[in-house]
Design a protein around this motif. Structure first.
Motif, PDB file in Angstrom:
ATOM      1  N   THR A 322       0.877  -1.092   0.120  1.00 18.04           N
ATOM      2  CA  THR A 322       0.084  -0.007   0.008  1.00 18.04           C
ATOM      3  C   THR A 322       0.746   1.415  -0.161  1.00 18.04           C
ATOM      4  OG1 THR A 322       0.016   0.084   2.416  1.00 18.04           O
ATOM      5  CG2 THR A 322      -1.775  -1.120   1.218  1.00 18.04           C
ATOM      6  N   THR A 323       0.266   2.497  -0.280  1.00 17.12           N
ATOM      7  CA  THR A 323       1.010   3.628   0.059  1.00 17.12           C
ATOM      8  C   THR A 323       0.202   4.687   0.828  1.00 17.12           C
ATOM      9  OG1 THR A 323       0.048   4.345  -2.149  1.00 17.12           O
ATOM     10  CG2 THR A 323       2.185   3.213  -2.316  1.00 17.12           C
ATOM     11  N   GLY A 324       1.019   5.171   1.642  1.00 18.34           N
ATOM     12  CA  GLY A 324       0.355   6.432   2.523  1.00 18.34           C
ATOM     13  C   GLY A 324       1.168   7.689   2.179  1.00 18.34           C
ATOM     14  N   THR A 380      -6.947   0.049  -3.821  1.00 12.63           N
ATOM     15  CA  THR A 380      -7.498  -1.387  -3.686  1.00 12.63           C
ATOM     16  C   THR A 380      -6.907  -1.995  -2.583  1.00 12.63           C
ATOM     17  OG1 THR A 380      -8.096  -1.293  -6.017  1.00 12.63           O
ATOM     18  CG2 THR A 380      -8.307  -3.086  -4.914  1.00 12.63           C
ATOM     19  N   ASN A 381      -5.964  -1.955  -2.478  1.00 17.63           N
ATOM     20  CA  ASN A 381      -5.278  -2.911  -1.348  1.00 17.63           C
ATOM     21  C   ASN A 381      -5.655  -2.351   0.030  1.00 17.63           C
ATOM     22  OD1 ASN A 381      -4.242  -4.563  -3.707  1.00 17.63           O
ATOM     23  ND2 ASN A 381      -2.047  -3.757  -3.227  1.00 17.63           N
ATOM     24  N   ALA A 382      -5.409  -1.151   0.339  1.00 16.24           N
ATOM     25  CA  ALA A 382      -5.625  -0.445   1.445  1.00 16.24           C
ATOM     26  C   ALA A 382      -7.172  -0.644   1.809  1.00 16.24           C
ATOM     27  CB  ALA A 382      -5.553   0.920   1.527  1.00 16.24           C
ATOM     28  N   ALA A 383      -8.125  -0.709   0.771  1.00 15.65           N
ATOM     29  CA  ALA A 383      -9.558  -1.090   1.010  1.00 15.65           C
ATOM     30  C   ALA A 383      -9.704  -2.451   1.331  1.00 15.65           C
ATOM     31  CB  ALA A 383     -10.361  -0.770  -0.395  1.00 15.65           C
ATOM     32  N   LYS A 384      -9.013  -3.412   0.752  1.00 12.74           N
ATOM     33  CA  LYS A 384      -9.049  -4.641   1.499  1.00 12.74           C
ATOM     34  C   LYS A 384      -8.681  -4.985   2.715  1.00 12.74           C
ATOM     35  CE  LYS A 384      -8.793  -6.752  -3.459  1.00 12.74           C
ATOM     36  NZ  LYS A 384      -8.165  -7.689  -4.438  1.00 12.74           N
ATOM     37  N   ILE A 385      -7.372  -4.614   3.028  1.00 18.22           N
ATOM     38  CA  ILE A 385      -6.758  -4.761   4.312  1.00 18.22           C
ATOM     39  C   ILE A 385      -7.397  -4.282   5.383  1.00 18.22           C
ATOM     40  CG2 ILE A 385      -4.741  -4.066   5.584  1.00 18.22           C
ATOM     41  CD1 ILE A 385      -2.902  -4.399   3.027  1.00 18.22           C
TER      42      ILE A 385
END
Length: 519
Positions: A322-324, A380-385
């Protein structure tokens, strides 16, 4: 006049993490209602429907910034991007959701901290948001409050600090306890991975050498300090079978630890940030004190100039996920609190507005990742995690209408003179980025278009997150069922056993009982 509640995004290339297609997107009442070719006959324009032409553009799920600190009270001051200005800047950059951190003082209630942050954010946010909660101390009260937060308050992620000694730092035993409770309640454990003891000693050493400037910040907490803590966190989480999320991965060596752990089958995710992907720590040696100080953050940017490229390659290939941004901004006068002592420079950099363009430029335009992977790592990955998927992180029927119309060919030059972040400095100053948001849609409403905002404080909403996100907990639950150790079944031992006698007398073995005898 109220904005139309219906919106048609026409003719764009809709990009999700798994596929792209040319399609129209019909939005009604804040959600995607239809997706397909030619949803509206040419020339037709029903009343109350606004049509946005996206021909030649990409239509992306809005970005999710997994790591922000708006109006955060820290190191004697408060970050200047508040929940209004910070989320407004996010929208200008194509980000439609941020996840901030409620951070209690040591000894204080986690629930009270959560409510405090809600009271700051709810009246101000321009886009949707959620909250991670930090565990800054350990007790039975903290354990119980974690349970309440996951069950009643929509929190499914808790952050533990391995740095900031005597302020937020937990011991290994406390980390084990906190990870165990995360696992029990279905949350994901997050860690700030740096060895706080080594940082404290390193800082003393630098100051004793007369190194008081920003370069001392990096010198006292080098890569090895981050890599060691990253491995230690993964080891502790693995002992508990708790999913782990490493926030702000800043160095090649820490990233390699995460990548190796993933290849060993560990349920661990790494989050590089816009700063670590877009610039480096050579700036700490800049002759201008304010320039160097504006790059101070923890963990620091790394002086190895190959770091951003290395991290981007790992992000492209799923070693990082992910990226923040760790957007925690302080103006020059605030940074100057540490003008004579680098340990007093408030830690934090910008990025909430810049992240999407920086990653497009350094990731997609450079050829390291495709448009689908870009959507995965920015949304998307953030939403899934964090269990927001498919409401967030996807353009599909039923999903929230958080959408960005993106021009991959347009460029913009990042500058503090033109950005919307509240801070008076930008660590990406002068960077020319391909990939520009033409329009940003939040909750079904066009909130930013061609440089103009149509948004009011409080338009965003708090988004609660349920525990036990399937994306991370499916494997964890299966391992609990199949990988729990069991005792070996064997015949009882019936041979000789040593008899323990008082010191100074001779010990001997007694045969046949299988029991230890005591004098």
């Amino acid at each position: 006049m109220a904005a139309p509640s219906r919106l048609l995004i026409r003719g764009g290339r809709v990009v999700n993490d798994d596929a792209s297609q040319v399609a129209d997107v019909l939005v009604e009442d804040g959600a995607v209602r239809a997706l397909g070719r030619d949803l509206l006959p040419p020339g037709a324009a029903p009343a109350g429907l606004r049509v946005l032409d996206a021909a030649g553009k990409l239509v992306l799920p809005g970005g999710i910034d997994t790591h922000t600190h708006m109006q955060f009270p820290f190191m004697g001051t408060r970050s200047v991007d508040d929940f209004y200005q910070g989320t407004k800047a996010a929208l200008a950059g194509g980000t439609t959701m941020v996840i901030d951190f409620a951070i209690p003082q040591r000894g204080s209630s986690l629930i009270e901290a959560f409510e405090t942050w809600r009271s700051w954010a709810d009246p101000k946010v321009c886009c949707d948001y959620s909250l991670h909660v930090a565990v800054t101390w350990w007790s039975d009260q903290v354990k119980e409050e974690m349970k309440v937060l996951t069950q009643d308050k929509g929190v499914n992620s808790f952050k533990m600090f391995m740095a900031y000694k005597d302020l937020y730092m937990l011991s290994d035993g406390e980390l084990y306890a906190a990870f165990s409770q995360c696992k029990e309640t279905g949350a994901i454990a997050q860690v700030h991975a740096e060895n706080g003891d080594l940082i404290e000693e390193g800082a003393k050493r630098m100051l004793a050498l007369g190194i008081t400037g920003p370069e001392g910040h990096e010198l006292c907490r080098p890569e090895a300090v981050e890599a060691e803590a990253t491995l230690r966190a993964i080891t502790i989480a693995s002992a508990v079978n708790c999913p782990l999320y490493i926030v702000h991965v800043m160095s090649k060596s820490a990233a390699k630890v995460v990548a190796d752990a993933r290849r060993d089958g560990k349920v661990v995710y790494g989050e590089p940030i816009a700063a670590s992907l877009g610039t480096d720590g050579t700036h700490y040696w800049n002759k201008e004190w304010h320039h160097a100080a504006h790059h101070v953050m923890g963990p620091p940017l790394r002086p190895d100039p190959s770091t951003p490229d290395y991290l981007m390659n790992l992000l492209a290939n799923d070693d990082l996920t992910t990226t923040g941004t760790d957007n925690c901004t302080f103006n020059t006068c605030q940074k100057a609190l540490g003008r004579d002592d680098f340990t007093k420079i408030p830690n934090g950099v910008n990025g909430v507005e810049d992240r999407m363009s920086v990653i497009w430029e350094k990731g997609v335009h450079s050829g390291k990742m495709d448009e689908n992977r870009f959507v995965a790592v920015t949304s998307t990955n953030a939403a899934k995690i964090f269990n927001l998927y498919p409401r967030k992180g996807r353009i599909a029927v039923g999903s929230d209408a958080d959408i960005v119309i993106w021009d991959p060919k347009a460029t913009r030059t990042i500058s503090a003179k033109t950005h919307h972040q509240a801070v008076n400095f930008n660590i990406f100053e002068g960077m020319v980025c391909h990939g520009v948001p033409v329009a940003t849609i939040s909750r079904g409403k066009v909130v930013y278009e061609a440089g103009v905002f149509s948004v009011t404080a409080g338009d965003g909403k708090y988004v609660p997150r349920k525990p036990f996100a399937e994306y991370i907990y499916k494997r964890v639950k299966q391992r609990d069922q199949t990988c729990t150790p069991t005792p070996v079944e064997r015949e009882p031992y019936k041979g000789e056993v040593l008899t323990l006698k008082p010191r100074g007398t001779k010990e001997d073995c007694t045969a046949g009982t299988g029991k230890q005898t005591h004098p």
